[in-house]
Design an enzyme around this catalytic site. Structure first.
Site, short mmCIF file in Angstrom:
data_model
loop_
_atom_site.label_atom_id
_atom_site.label_comp_id
_atom_site.label_asym_id
_atom_site.label_seq_id
_atom_site.Cartn_x
_atom_site.Cartn_y
_atom_site.Cartn_z
N GLU A 127 -1.49 1.45 -2.55
CA GLU A 127 -0.46 0.90 -3.44
C GLU A 127 -1.04 -0.03 -4.51
O GLU A 127 -0.39 -0.99 -4.93
CB GLU A 127 0.63 0.18 -2.63
N GLU A 196 4.70 7.69 2.33
CA GLU A 196 5.53 6.75 3.10
C GLU A 196 7.00 6.98 2.79
O GLU A 196 7.49 6.56 1.74
CB GLU A 196 5.16 5.29 2.79
#
Length: 768
Positions: A127, A196
């Protein structure tokens, strides 16, 4: 628990298990590695392989994960000249060393798919695209370095970078979030991948319980594959427990249940687990068509669409309705189909609807009942011996003429004592009848003592990184001892330059005197000589282990309650059976707990969850976020704490508590978690299934086939119902059995005489 969890994941229709690699767990001290016991990464990957599943290895090595310091070892922060997650030679050398170590371990055991192993993907960084702008050009350079370094390791399977829209080839950028159907990879030749899919959300001390409906989660998955998705991973499928001091935040709870399909204890979270299993089975049945088929789309307007995958003479259809309020009726090849709002229907042959994400034909557990064990616990206790050397005399291990960041201790303990003394002449102008101490804190817990007397504490809540503690004090001419205890609740794990967020007591620490004429005199103690001491004496003396060396110091008389800095100990027998075990900490304040020397994590049942829960049933329709459908308002944030059966023996077991503040241990008890009430729900022509998970179905509270209204625990008959006595039919089929299955058809229950178009279902509530 690994084999059982992986087995349930496979039975739930998963193909692969995704895992992070936690740098701080595996390299707690620089160049000192630990891959033993539960940290045996190779064994974990091989256990996945033994079940015939693939693995996705997210090396990072930054992981976020609501994990302490984002998975970074805190010694990293203290390396001279380091800047973390940017183009910094010191950091990149350490990151490359650990990443290479992990890759070489996997290669040595031939665990990459290119070697015949189960690992089909690996991830570098995590991320970073969410924060890269904070690092400027150095961030861009670092990201490119990560990609080149990873590719140079030659693992023979693709590398992914999640949330990295400018990931350089051959890195594959992937999506994280509650919905990723609109995601497009930056390389047109890259597959559309979702690393995710957030099945719920994490919980913080003082926060509400998250709840994401099975219908919405299934919609997000089906919608992703309808719109060209190729890989989807649940975060979390099983969240588990933040044992020890692994919870990050700060203020992340010990439970990391996440409302995942497998709950914290590894049990099935119904209806989420079952509803997704049915979806996975349907998707597997059309896997070849989805993978190789030609795609055509029809837009019906009002957020309604049909996607047809066709290969040779075989076609599969997915009808999607992304409208948040209005059901849709569409006509395809001359046949009408009803698609409820915010749902996807799957027709493997483009004729018969086999699955709709809004129709949950699976069992629901109304609640887990934690059943009390009959025996009361007998406690012994002893104080944390802090008063003499630490609180009164201020004796520390090191000293400095400044306030230090708590991370300088390499995070070996939650606890750091800050100690200094102030000498005041009797005519010092600050000596007044109106004096106070003011401390600038970082949001973690602080306890303050003046001249050996406790004067107060302060803490914050999740997302708050500072506070000002101010309390009236009385100082004396001569020497005055000031002792401040900082107690961390997990280090920051996310955000741009999160590693630099202050921990402990950055100051200033000030003594304030107010005179009658409103004159204010301030004495700043920040540059005084401060002594520091890490940890607790009880931990130094290893009170968490059964050791006769200190047996005489435990007392059984005059058990104190609501007393700070106190150790408690008791013995107990493991509850019988195989159900998950929890310890109910009701009545306690905040502290740490161990069973047979195994840390259960931090407990804090006195921290009550904030208000803001709705009394209305949760509507699955419309976009989910972590503020929707929350529960547990006004109750202890976390009352029950998981005790894995692997922590216990068949003989006597020992529970040790360190009570940092507040509470009465007399209410603490061990319980087993088992289903109390279960509900079955099946739409017409589906099978209604009930299971008490090893226990017997003892009674049926409700049964009806027709237009049933309400939710599990509050069902009521609707506007139409089958003519046969549903209650008697279900009682005969289910009572006295561990599980049962009944077809939801008019052939079994008789005519319903419901109006055409009515969605009929069989609904049952049973007692285990």
């Amino acid at each position: 628990m690994w084999p059982d969890l992986i087995k349930k994941a496979k039975e739930g229709g998963l193909d692969a298990i995704e895992t992070y690699v936690f740098w701080n767990a595996h390299e707690p001290l620089r160049r000192q590695y630990d891959f033993t016991g539960n940290l045996d990464l190779v064994r974990f990957i091989k256990t996945i392989q033994d079940q015939g599943l693939y693995s996705v290895l997210r090396i990072g090595p930054y992981v976020c994960a609501e994990w302490n310091y984002g998975g970074f070892p805190v010694w990293l922060h203290n390396q001279p000249g380091i800047e973390i997650r940017t183009a910094n030679t010191v950091y990149m050398n350490e990151m490359q060393n650990f990443t290479t170590l992990i890759v070489d371990m996997m290669k040595q055991e031939k665990l990459f798919a290119s070697q015949g192993g189960p690992i089909i993907l690996a991830q570098i960084e995590n991320e970073y695209g969410n924060v890269i702008s904070s690092y400027g050009d150095a961030g861009k350079a670092y990201m490119n370095w990560c990609a080149n370094m990873a590719q140079s390791l030659d693992i023979g399977v693709p590398w992914i970078m999640c949330q990295q829209s400018d990931a350089p080839e051959p890195m594959i950028n992937t999506c994280n979030g509650w919905y990723c159907d609109q995601f497009t990879p930056n390389n047109p030749n890259s597959p559309k991948m979702w690393t995710e899919n957030w099945t719920g959300w994490f919980k913080s001390w003082g926060g509400k319980d998250p709840f994401r409906t099975a219908e919405d989660l299934a919609f997000s998955v089906a919608r992703f594959f309808q719109l060209g998705g190729s890989f989807q991973n649940y975060y979390m499928y099983h969240g588990g427990t933040n044992f020890g001091r692994t919870a990050g935040g700060p203020y992340i709870t010990t439970s990391y249940d996440y409302d995942a399909p497998l709950n914290e204890y590894g049990s099935l979270n119904q209806p989420k687990y079952g509803h997704l299993k049915q979806l996975h089975d349907v998707l597997h049945s059309i896997e070849k068509t989805l993978t190789y088929g030609n795609i055509s789309n029809t837009d019906f307007g009002n957020s309604v669409s049909a996607t047809i995958y066709a290969v040779n003479d075989t076609s599969s259809c997915l009808f999607g309705n992304a409208n948040t309020t209005t059901d849709a009726t569409i006509t395809y090849q001359g046949v009408e189909y009803n698609v409820p709002a915010w749902s996807v229907s799957i027709l493997p042959d483009c004729k018969n609807e086999v699955y709709n994400t809004a129709k949950t034909s699976v069992m629901v557990k109304k609640s887990n009942e934690a059943e009390d064990e009959p025996s009361a616990l007998k406690w012994t206790w002893r104080p944390e011996n802090i008063i003499d050397e630490t609180v009164v005399l201020g004796k520390g291990q090191v000293s400095a003429s400044q306030l230090i960041d708590q991370k300088i201790t390499n995070d070996v303990s939650d606890y750091l004592w800050y100690m200094t003394s102030v000498n005041l002449d009797k005519d010092d102008p600050i000596l007044t009848d109106d004096m106070s101490i003011r401390v600038n804190g970082t949001g973690h817990i602080m306890h303050a003592y003046i001249n050996g007397e406790y004067i107060g504490s302060q803490w914050a809540e999740y997302g708050i990184f500072n506070y000002v503690f101010e309390k009236k004090v009385k100082l004396n001419p001569g020497k005055n001892q000031i002792t401040l205890l900082s107690a961390t609740i997990g280090l920051q794990n996310y955000g741009p330059r999160f590693d630099l967020i202050d921990t402990g007591l950055p100051g200033p620490v000030e003594i304030i005197g107010k005179k009658d004429d409103d004159e204010i005199i301030i004495k700043d103690l920040s540059q005084h000589k401060w002594s520091y001491k890490v940890g607790l004496k009880g931990l130094d003396n290893e009170l968490i282990y059964s050791d006769k060396k200190f047996a005489s110091e435990w007392q059984s008389e005059n058990l104190p309650i609501n007393k700070m800095m106190t150790w408690y100990k008791t013995t107990f027998k493991a509850p019988l059976g195989e159900e998950p075990v929890v310890v109910d900490m009701q009545g306690l304040g905040k502290g740490l707990a161990w069973v047979n020397g195994n840390s259960l994590g931090r407990y804090w049942p006195s921290y009550i969850a904030e208000d803001g829960c709705s009394t209305e049933p949760c509507d699955y329709r419309g976009s989910y976020d972590n503020s929707k459908c929350v529960k547990n308002c006004g109750q202890p944030t976390q009352r029950w704490y998981h005790v894995p059966r692997s922590f216990m023996t068949e003989d006597d077991n020992e529970l040790v508590l360190f009570q940092e503040f507040g509470g009465n241990p007399s209410l603490v008890n061990f319980q087993t978690v088992r289903p109390g009430t279960v509900c079955g729900n099946a739409y017409e022509n589906k099978n209604m299934e009930l299971s008490c998970e090893g226990r017997t179905i003892s009674a049926i509270n409700f049964a009806s086939f027709g237009d049933v209204q309400g939710i599990c625990g509050s069902f009521k008959k609707g506007s139409c119902e089958a003519t046969n006595d549903a209650l008697s039919i279900i009682q005969n089929a289910c009572v006295g059995k561990e599980s049962c299955s009944v077809a939801a058809t008019e052939g079994v229950f008789g005519s319903t005489k419901c109006e055409e178009g009515t969605s009929k279902r069989l609904v049952v509530e049973a007692v285990c």
